[in-house]
Motif scaffolding. Structure first.
Motif, mmCIF file in Angstrom:
data_model
loop_
_atom_site.group_PDB
_atom_site.id
_atom_site.type_symbol
_atom_site.label_atom_id
_atom_site.label_comp_id
_atom_site.label_asym_id
_atom_site.label_seq_id
_atom_site.Cartn_x
_atom_site.Cartn_y
_atom_site.Cartn_z
ATOM 1 N N ASP A 1 -8.132 9.639 7.047
ATOM 2 C CA ASP A 1 -8.237 9.711 5.579
ATOM 3 C C ASP A 1 -8.475 8.342 4.960
ATOM 4 O O ASP A 1 -9.213 8.182 4.012
ATOM 5 C CB ASP A 1 -6.940 10.303 5.006
ATOM 6 C CG ASP A 1 -6.691 11.690 5.576
ATOM 7 O OD1 ASP A 1 -7.683 12.391 5.874
ATOM 8 O OD2 ASP A 1 -5.519 12.061 5.762
ATOM 9 N N LYS A 2 -7.782 7.353 5.492
ATOM 10 C CA LYS A 2 -7.939 6.018 4.918
ATOM 11 C C LYS A 2 -7.976 5.000 6.041
ATOM 12 O O LYS A 2 -7.505 5.249 7.137
ATOM 13 C CB LYS A 2 -6.734 5.684 4.017
ATOM 14 C CG LYS A 2 -6.628 6.537 2.765
ATOM 15 C CD LYS A 2 -6.130 5.717 1.602
ATOM 16 C CE LYS A 2 -6.115 6.535 0.324
ATOM 17 N NZ LYS A 2 -4.755 6.718 -0.174
ATOM 18 N N VAL A 3 -8.518 3.832 5.735
ATOM 19 C CA VAL A 3 -8.536 2.746 6.705
ATOM 20 C C VAL A 3 -7.950 1.513 6.045
ATOM 21 O O VAL A 3 -8.280 1.205 4.893
ATOM 22 C CB VAL A 3 -9.979 2.435 7.167
ATOM 23 C CG1 VAL A 3 -9.968 1.215 8.067
ATOM 24 C CG2 VAL A 3 -10.569 3.617 7.899
ATOM 25 N N LEU B 1 -17.988 2.391 4.751
ATOM 26 C CA LEU B 1 -19.253 2.310 5.478
ATOM 27 C C LEU B 1 -20.445 2.299 4.527
ATOM 28 O O LEU B 1 -21.523 1.823 4.872
ATOM 29 C CB LEU B 1 -19.380 3.476 6.465
ATOM 30 C CG LEU B 1 -18.491 3.353 7.705
ATOM 31 C CD1 LEU B 1 -18.633 4.567 8.591
ATOM 32 C CD2 LEU B 1 -18.827 2.093 8.496
ATOM 33 N N ASP B 2 -20.227 2.839 3.312
ATOM 34 C CA ASP B 2 -21.334 2.835 2.352
ATOM 35 C C ASP B 2 -21.570 1.441 1.780
ATOM 36 O O ASP B 2 -22.599 1.174 1.172
ATOM 37 C CB ASP B 2 -21.048 3.810 1.181
ATOM 38 C CG ASP B 2 -21.063 5.246 1.683
ATOM 39 O OD1 ASP B 2 -21.592 5.448 2.803
ATOM 40 O OD2 ASP B 2 -20.535 6.141 0.993
ATOM 41 N N ASN B 3 -20.570 0.581 1.950
ATOM 42 C CA ASN B 3 -20.692 -0.753 1.374
ATOM 43 C C ASN B 3 -21.012 -1.754 2.485
ATOM 44 O O ASN B 3 -20.134 -2.159 3.230
ATOM 45 C CB ASN B 3 -19.358 -1.098 0.698
ATOM 46 C CG ASN B 3 -19.314 -2.560 0.290
ATOM 47 O OD1 ASN B 3 -20.326 -3.260 0.314
ATOM 48 N ND2 ASN B 3 -18.125 -3.015 -0.067
ATOM 49 N N ALA C 1 -9.311 1.824 1.945
ATOM 50 C CA ALA C 1 -10.081 2.925 1.334
ATOM 51 C C ALA C 1 -10.447 3.890 2.436
ATOM 52 O O ALA C 1 -10.093 3.685 3.589
ATOM 53 C CB ALA C 1 -11.332 2.389 0.661
ATOM 54 N N SER C 2 -11.167 4.953 2.062
ATOM 55 C CA SER C 2 -11.552 5.901 3.110
ATOM 56 C C SER C 2 -12.710 5.306 3.904
ATOM 57 O O SER C 2 -13.496 4.507 3.373
ATOM 58 C CB SER C 2 -11.980 7.216 2.479
ATOM 59 O OG SER C 2 -13.216 7.023 1.825
ATOM 60 N N PRO C 3 -12.841 5.701 5.179
ATOM 61 C CA PRO C 3 -13.878 5.098 6.038
ATOM 62 C C PRO C 3 -15.276 5.297 5.453
ATOM 63 O O PRO C 3 -16.102 4.375 5.510
ATOM 64 C CB PRO C 3 -13.723 5.830 7.369
ATOM 65 C CG PRO C 3 -12.604 6.767 7.240
ATOM 66 C CD PRO C 3 -11.971 6.618 5.923
ATOM 67 N N PHE D 1 0.854 -1.206 0.000
ATOM 68 C CA PHE D 1 0.000 0.000 0.000
ATOM 69 C C PHE D 1 0.876 1.238 0.000
ATOM 70 O O PHE D 1 2.058 1.169 0.309
ATOM 71 C CB PHE D 1 -0.968 0.007 1.195
ATOM 72 C CG PHE D 1 -0.281 0.000 2.543
ATOM 73 C CD1 PHE D 1 0.122 1.190 3.135
ATOM 74 C CD2 PHE D 1 -0.053 -1.189 3.222
ATOM 75 C CE1 PHE D 1 0.736 1.185 4.373
ATOM 76 C CE2 PHE D 1 0.575 -1.200 4.450
ATOM 77 C CZ PHE D 1 0.967 -0.006 5.034
ATOM 78 N N ASN D 2 0.285 2.355 -0.366
ATOM 79 C CA ASN D 2 0.987 3.635 -0.414
ATOM 80 C C ASN D 2 0.289 4.633 0.479
ATOM 81 O O ASN D 2 -0.934 4.738 0.440
ATOM 82 C CB ASN D 2 0.963 4.211 -1.836
ATOM 83 C CG ASN D 2 2.133 3.677 -2.628
ATOM 84 O OD1 ASN D 2 3.097 3.219 -2.019
ATOM 85 N ND2 ASN D 2 2.042 3.725 -3.929
ATOM 86 N N ILE D 3 1.061 5.385 1.238
ATOM 87 C CA ILE D 3 0.462 6.466 2.026
ATOM 88 C C ILE D 3 1.201 7.744 1.658
ATOM 89 O O ILE D 3 2.434 7.787 1.754
ATOM 90 C CB ILE D 3 0.623 6.192 3.533
ATOM 91 C CG1 ILE D 3 -0.086 4.888 3.911
ATOM 92 C CG2 ILE D 3 0.097 7.341 4.353
ATOM 93 C CD1 ILE D 3 0.158 4.450 5.333
#
Length: 1547
Positions: free
Chosen positions: A1510-1512, A1530-1532, A1524-1526, A1330-1332
């Protein structure tokens, strides 16, 4: 003819003729002397010592020896001797007196009669010994031995007379000679002599084994029991073990059983009998009961309670009991000591005879046989001393061992009965010390105690003989000796102060090391190791400086001691020759005086040591007496009256914990009907547990009555677990019934736990239950009670440490109305309010009183304390969701109007538990290797099921987490010595050898000079010459002293240098060791032990031992040189003697070393078992299993004696063999001097006096060389750490090229990153990518064991990559030095670790930040007000582990650390410890504001903290499942993150 003496008349011939016996070249004794003195001496000896034989008959534990060849032949030959002697008597009456011309003398009648009485007595002993099972008799052996030896002169006489008679008959003169009486005597004597020899040989062997023995004799019995007298005094019976130990290292199974006489079963009753007698004497008794001798009632020894009977007259002391129980053997030993002391002084006298013999050699030589006789006499004296001294030490050791056994067991039995008030006066450690230290003191003292009378006696005798040699000049020498004593005392006291100081430094250093090792992970994360390494080294330098001062003092004592004998002789001789012209030194005077001075040296050295030892022992006696006289629990606290209506009743009870004034429980009334379940509830500290203790009789009853009927079982609040298997802990001494056992395990929910353990229920539990969780301990403790199947159950909050659902299961299956205990009478102390509706009766405690009681519904109606208790309980929010609902239901049915206040409480509780419900912790939470849950109370069984599988896997891979320590067997490789010598330095090593050599050269020189002086006849007329001799002698002495001092200093300096080098190497290696490959598999205790125990040996023991070894080696060489100078032929003998010596030494060292190891291994269980008993004493008393524990303790003591006894014998075995080697040297040195026609008396004197000392030296040499081997093991153990797994380099050259402000952006990128903790383990991260970008805030979530912590550890390279890489700001972190990397990242760890030291050093250990910076950081972390309020401000001392700060404050200190470093990348391992919500919010706020432009990685345990990131990253099984972002996640609704949030009621 000269007038006849009475003896002449008695014999009818001359009794003593000096001319034929002494002043002749062919000595001969008169027949009268041979037939009286030489026969009566053995008889007198036998009659004197026959008392001992009777005593042995009485003391024997065995009976009935069967007839054997030995006893039959003894009987026959004894009867034969009787017959011959009776015949002698008859023949005397027939052949002499009356009509015959031969007159009948008294000798002819009394001679045989004395023999007859003696032989009859000996005959009587044959059946007696058989009946009483005595297999061998020393007294009888000595009788036959003396009789045989002393009959030899008569053999010669008889043979000569026979020759003379033959000559007379052959010359056939006219008148016939009637030689019939003489012929008869000749024949009868030789038959008699032959029989005597046979009897001597028979007595060398021991009789058969007895048929009846008090204790069963196993196949492994100790050979000593059936060894013959000869084998016992030479310790031949020990050969088999010495051989076995030499061939391969001894194991525990090779050891022999204990001698029954030394076992607890024999020692204890005698000691108890005298102790009880003493108690009765000291405590006036109400009602005069006589007590029989303490018998074993089914193997129990009863000790009387000093407090138990009436008025106190004084303290009962252990001393009278010790004297009376063990005084007999002790006195017998002292008698041996007396003999050896006297024999010691015979040696200088014989020496003067030998010198006289050599002096006369020139003028009028004495006949040669005298010289030989003197040499043999010297040898005999030395040998006698050897054998007797060995027996003395043996006796003393036995006494010491028995005293120790008696005291340990006495203390143990007392500890089981001591009252709680008395127990509070001392800590468990102190009580264990009574056993470990104080009882041990006695053992060490017994050997020396006889020096109290022996030392003054030796000094007095020596002075007396010296006076005869040198007159009053002796006093000058004595004065020097006496001045030496206070001087030494002064030095010793200085050494002591230095030692105390050094101990303080050592404690400080070990404490610091302990902290460093405990917090090693944090140190590495912060890259703080250099700072702490420096701190340790600073303390170490101080410690070495102190040791160096001690070394100089040690050198000065050894200087004094090496000079003392010399100074004494110098002063004495100087005074002697200067005080009077007529006084001249002759060889005789010089060497006899030197020998006597030598004898005085030892007692003078020992005296001061002895006094300090005695003083210390007296302190021990006082401490033991205080403990044994302390108050015991009153057995009348609880009655057992069967007529009472209920099984458990307290009526009007007032109780206290032993303090009369302070009442803990007031007017308690409580009834527990049969088979009922009664609950006791109340707030913390209201006295619930005290009620249980009152039922057990553990509390002092002030008034009222307590009655229990039936057997008790007790579950304490703090589970007490023994160091034994799980099964043993549950059975607790009961027999194993499989069906019942399995039912109990299932009921107590232990099945899953047992399956996890490596060996099931046979897994050993460490001390204090160290490898179990709190809940598991509690459940095992409960299972023990249930399995015990008692009538009454006292359950003190058994459900506090277990999970709610487990608690429910246990209540239903075990405690409740349907449980296993439904037909028992139960008292339950509980906090779990859910169970209360199901109990028969509830007692509510408040402030030590019963405030109300009744059933659940009754109490709710009262709206009293019970209702308050419920509300308060709910507000604490301890209950699970379902429980809250249940409580609600119960309330609404029972008491609707109470609902309103409860609703509020329930709401609060619900809010609390939400944040907690997903509290899954990281697998390897940063510091502890377990996980700290938010609520430790419920820690237990979610994790037990979840981790069962993972643990199983782990076990198969590793088997064991902790690597076992290698116990060395066999010898030490040469490499270790080489390593040590290298550490000392080549120069110092060589210097030591050279200096010691020079010292010995001076010593020999001074002695040779003395011989030169004493041989020089010119001195008598020339005072100038005399003064020259005296001056040179003095100079030699001075040189000796100087070199003695320098050589000791150099040994110590070298030793300390080595110690410093070795310590610094060890520290360097440990500090750089890898965390997961070394610290996770090595117990801290072991490393600490290397830093304390092993370093201690290297610091203190080794230099001293090396110094002594050097001295003794050179002394032995010097002796050989001196003897060879005087008699070169001696060199021929040296080779075989050296050979014997070497073998004895090899055998001994191998066996003894292993025995010492076994002994120390078997010693610690005694103390740990005792410590365990003291902590669990109330449980042991409740179950009334004291007797089983006493027996267990006795067995452990016996097992320790089994190892201890052979190692003491090994010392004696060696001593006898070596001293005999030394005695041979004496024999040959003196023989060669006498026979070699040596004409220089001085040299002879010198060589023999050196030979006389060699015995001791040889003995010490072996001791020292084996000590060195034992001690060098420490160096070996430390050296092994050289091979530990190191982490990568701290600093690399390339680091300097990197920009100062790296990482400037804080970009973190993982590419296909894999990692495992150690070789051979599974991967924990399996290809994470992953990249931050710089400045992003990222949350990391996942269940336990998903690899969240591993991610951060990999970032800091605590665990190194197994594939893939991590790149920060474009630099691969694997290419950097660790410190460069770690100092540029910041972490706020999960557990706040603080170190002892100032607050400032905890924030900035390198002292690089200014005070303003620090205050600013403190302000931002909300600690400023706290720090300002401290007196010392930033210099406020923080205790070990930060114990004087609250957990919250510690967490804030960690935040302040992070703020001070302020790097671009911050890792936040979220605290799950008990940080209150407030602190938590403070931390979150500060991080958001202060680190807003940094990259922040948060390992989350509560989702609400990362919802705004920003991301989880969602990790599962070491792989990323979602990134992805929280909001996106949460939308999924299908995402794992969503389901977690749902669990936490966040969506």
């Amino acid at each position: 003819m000269a007038e006849t003496s009475a003896m002449d008349r008695f014999c009818g011939s001359k009794f003593w003729d000096a001319n034929s016996a002494w002043w002749t070249t062919d000595p001969d004794l008169t027949p009268c002397f041979e037939q009286t003195v030489l026969v009566w001496t053995p008889c007198a000896f036998f009659w004197l010592f026959v008392l001992f034989d009777f005593w042995y008959l009485k003391a024997s534990l065995d009976k009935n020896i069967p007839w054997s060849k030995i006893s039959v032949s003894k009987l026959l030959f004894n009867i034969g001797l009787l017959v011959i002697t009776v015949l002698d008597l008859i023949m005397a009456f027939v052949k002499k007196g009356g009509d015959s011309e031969l007159p009948l003398y008294d000798l002819d009648v009394w001679g045989p009669i004395i023999k007859i009485i003696t032989f009859l007595m000996l005959l009587a002993f044959i059946p007696l010994n058989r009946k009483y099972g005595v297999q061998t008799s020393g007294c009888q052996f000595m009788f036959w031995f003396l009789l045989t030896i002393l009959s030899i002169p008569r053999c010669r006489t008889e043979a000569r007379l026979q020759q003379d008679r033959k000559a007379i008959i052959d010359s056939n003169q006219q008148e016939p000679h009637d030689f019939s009486w003489e012929e008869y005597q000749f024949v009868s004597f030789f038959i008699f002599f032959a029989f005597t020899c046979v009897m001597l040989i028979i007595n060398c062997f021991s009789d058969a084994m007895p048929r009846q023995t008090k204790y069963k004799r196993g196949p492994n019995e100790i050979p000593e029991l059936s060894a013959s007298f000869l084998s016992r005094i030479t310790y031949r019976w020990f050969d088999s073990m010495a051989l076995k130990g030499y061939r391969n290292p001894l194991e525990e199974d090779d050891l022999w059983d204990l001698r029954p006489q030394d076992s607890c079963k024999e020692v204890m009753p005698t000691f108890a009998y005298y102790w009880n007698k003493n108690v009765r004497k000291n405590y006036k008794q109400a009602g005069n009961t006589t007590e029989p001798k303490a018998q074993f009632t089914n193997g129990k020894v009863s000790f009387e309670n000093p407090q138990g009977n009436g008025r106190k007259k004084g303290m009962a002391s252990i001393m009278p009991a010790i004297y009376k129980s063990f005084g007999g053997i002790f006195l017998f030993g002292s008698f041996f000591k007396l003999i050896t002391d006297v024999l010691t002084f015979a040696q200088p006298e014989v020496l003067s005879l030998i010198i006289g013999y050599v002096e006369d050699f020139e003028k009028t030589p004495q006949p040669e046989w005298k010289g030989i006789m003197y040499s043999v006499l010297l040898f005999v004296l030395a040998s006698a001393q050897t054998f007797i001294l060995a027996q003395y030490f043996h006796r003393m050791f036995i006494v010491g061992l028995r005293i120790r056994t008696a005291l340990i067991n006495c203390i143990y039995r007392k500890a089981l009965r001591i009252s709680n008030a008395a127990r509070k006066e001392s800590t468990v450690g102190e009580i264990v010390n009574l056993m470990a230290v104080d009882a041990q003191r006695f053992m060490d003292l017994t050997t020396y105690l006889n020096m109290l009378w022996s030392a003054p006696l030796q000094i007095a005798l020596a002075l007396y003989f010296l006076w005869q040699q040198l007159g009053p000049s002796v006093l000058a020498g004595l004065a020097v000796m006496i001045i030496m004593i206070p001087l030494n005392g002064f030095i010793a006291s200085r050494i002591k102060t230095y030692q105390i100081r050094q101990m303080q430094y050592k404690d400080e250093r070990v404490k610091l090391m302990n902290e460093v090792l405990s917090g090693i992970k944090v140190l590495k994360l912060y890259a703080w190791e250099p700072s702490f390494e420096k701190q340790v080294l600073d303390i170490r330098d101080k410690e070495i400086a102190t040791l160096r001062s001690t070394a100089y003092l040690n050198a000065s004592t050894s200087f004094l001691w090496s000079c003392a004998p010399f100074l004494v002789s110098l002063v004495t001789f100087a005074t002697y020759v200067l005080s009077d012209e007529a006084n001249q030194l002759s060889t005789k005077k010089v060497f006899v005086s030197l020998a006597l001075f030598d004898i005085m040296k030892l007692p003078l050295t020992v005296m001061p040591m002895l006094f300090t030892d005695i003083a210390e022992t007296q302190v021990s006696v006082k401490r033991i007496n205080k403990f044994l006289n302390s108050e015991e629990l009153d057995p009348n606290n609880v009655q057992h009256d069967k007529t009472k209506p209920h099984p458990m009743i307290i009526e009007n009870g007032n109780f206290s914990w032993g303090d009369e004034d302070e009442m803990t429980l007031k007017n308690i009334n409580m009834q527990v009907p049969k088979n009922n379940l009664v609950a006791i509830v109340g707030t913390v500290g209201s006295g619930k547990s005290s009620v249980i203790q009152a039922f057990l009789g553990e509390m002092e009853k002030i008034s009222g009555s307590v009655n229990t009927v039936g057997r008790l079982a007790y579950v304490p609040q703090q589970a007490w677990i023994q160091n034994a298997t799980v099964r043993d802990n549950i059975l607790f001494g009961k027999s194993y019934d499989r069906k019942r056992y399995n039912r109990v395990i299932d009921a107590c929910a232990l099945r899953t736990d047992i399956e996890i353990l490596s060996a099931g229920d046979l897994t050993e539990i460490g001390e204090k239950g160290i490898n179990l969780s709190g809940g598991q301990k509690q459940r095992i403790s409960l299972a023990r009670a249930v399995y015990n199947d008692a009538d009454l159950y006292l359950l003190d909050d058994p459900l506090s440490a277990v999970d709610a659902h487990v608690g429910k299961h246990i209540f239903e299956e075990v405690i409740g109305p349907k449980g296993m205990l439904k037909n028992k009478t139960r008292v339950l102390v509980t906090h779990g309010i859910t169970f209360l509706p199901q109990v028969d009766n509830i007692y509510v405690m408040k402030l030590g009183q019963v405030s109300e009681n009744g059933t659940y519904s009754q109490l709710l109606k009262n709206k009293g304390d019970f209702a308050d208790f419920l509300i308060q309980h709910l507000q604490e929010g301890e209950e699970e969701e379902e429980d809250l609902n249940q409580i609600k239901r119960q309330l609404s049915t029972a008491e609707p109007e109470l609902l309103a206040p409860f609703e509020k409480a329930i709401k609060l509780a619900r809010a609390e538990s939400l944040s907690d419900s997903i509290s899954v912790t990281s697998a390897d939470s940063l510091m502890g290797r377990g996980s700290l849950r938010r609520r430790a109370k419920r820690q237990d069984s979610h994790d037990s099921a979840a981790s069962a599988a993972s643990l199983k896997r782990k076990q198969e891979v590793e088997g064991k987490l902790i690597e076992t320590e290698k116990s060395q067997t066999g010898g030490v490789e040469f490499g270790v010595y080489k390593h040590y010598i290298k550490s000392v330095g080549i120069f110092l090593s060589v210097a030591t050898l050279v200096l010691n050599f020079v010292f010995q050269a001076f010593q020999i020189g001074s002695n040779l000079w003395l011989t030169q002086w004493s041989n020089d006849k010119e001195v008598e007329h020339d005072t100038g010459l005399r003064n020259m001799y005296l001056g040179v002698y003095g100079a030699f002495g001075f040189g000796q002293g100087v070199f003695a001092y320098i050589s000791v200093v150099i040994v110590y300096v070298g030793g300390l240098r080595a110690a410093k080098v070795i310590h610094n190497e060890l520290l360097h290696i440990i500090m750089r060791a890898s965390v997961c490959r070394f610290f996770d598999v090595t117990p801290l205790g072991r490393i600490l032990n290397n830093f304390s125990g092993d370093m201690d040996v290297v610091d203190e023991e080794l230099p001293g031992t090396l110094d002594s070894l050097m001295t003794f080696v050179w002394m032995v060489l010097a002796t050989i040189v001196v003897i060879s100078m005087s008699t070169p032929i001696f060199l021929a003998v040296i080779v075989p003697i050296a050979f014997i010596y070497y073998f004895a030494q090899r055998f001994y060292v191998a066996t003894s070393r292993q025995l010492m190891r076994l002994e120390s291994v078997s010693r610690s269980p005694i103390y740990s078992h005792f410590g365990e008993t003291v902590t669990g004493v109330s449980t042991i008393r409740a179950y009334t299993v004291e007797d089983r524990f006493i027996e267990e303790s006795d067995n452990k003591v016996d097992k320790n004696q089994v190892c201890k006894y052979p190692s003491l014998i090994a010392n004696r075995w060696l001593a006898i063999r070596l001293e005999m080697v030394g005695n041979l040297i004496i024999l040959f040195a003196s023989l060669f001097a006498v026979l070699g026609g040596q004409s220089n008396p001085g040299l002879v004197g010198l060589s023999v006096s050196y030979a006389l000392q060699v015995t001791q030296t040889l003995n010490w040499l072996v001791r020292m060389s084996s000590d060195i081997e034992t001690n060098i093991v420490s160096v070996e153990r430390i050296k092994e750490y050289g091979e530990t797994k190191q982490e990568a380099a701290w600093d690399l050259e390339e680091d300097k090229k990197k920009p100062k402000n790296w990482p400037a952006d804080g970009r973190v990128e993982f590419s296909n990153f894999q990692v495992r903790y150690r070789e051979g383990l599974d991967l924990v991260l399996r290809g994470v990518t992953f990249n931050i970008s710089g400045g992003e805030k990222v949350g990391i979530v996942g269940r336990t064991g998903a690899g969240k912590s591993s991610l951060t550890l990999a970032l800091f390279r605590i665990i190194e990559s197994a594939g893939g890489k991590i790149i920060i700001d474009g630099v691969d972190i694997a290419t950097m030095g660790l410190h460069m990397l770690r100092s540029r990242l910041t972490i706020i760890p999960q557990d706040p670790v603080l170190f002892s030291g100032s607050l400032r050093s905890n924030l900035d250990p390198f002292n690089v930040k200014t005070d303003d910076d620090i205050w600013k950081a403190l302000e931002l972390s909300h600690l400023k007000t706290f720090a300002k309020g401290l007196q010392a401000g930033l210099n406020h001392e923080i205790q070990e582990g930060g114990e004087n700060l609250s957990v919250g404050q510690r967490q804030l200190v960690c935040l302040a650390r992070a703020l001070l470093r302020k790097t671009k990348v911050l890792v936040l391992d979220e605290a799950t410890a008990a940080v209150d919500l407030e602190t938590d919010d403070l931390i979150q706020k500060t991080i958001r504001s202060e680190f807003k432009d940094c990259t922040v990685l948060t390992i989350a345990h509560r989702l609400n903290t990362i919802l705004d990131s920003d991301k989880v990253i969602v990790l599962d099984k070491g792989q990323i499942t979602e990134f992805a972002s929280p909001t996106e996640l949460l939308d999924n609704p299908k995402s794992a993150f969503y389901s977690m949030a749902k669990d936490a009621n966040l969506v």
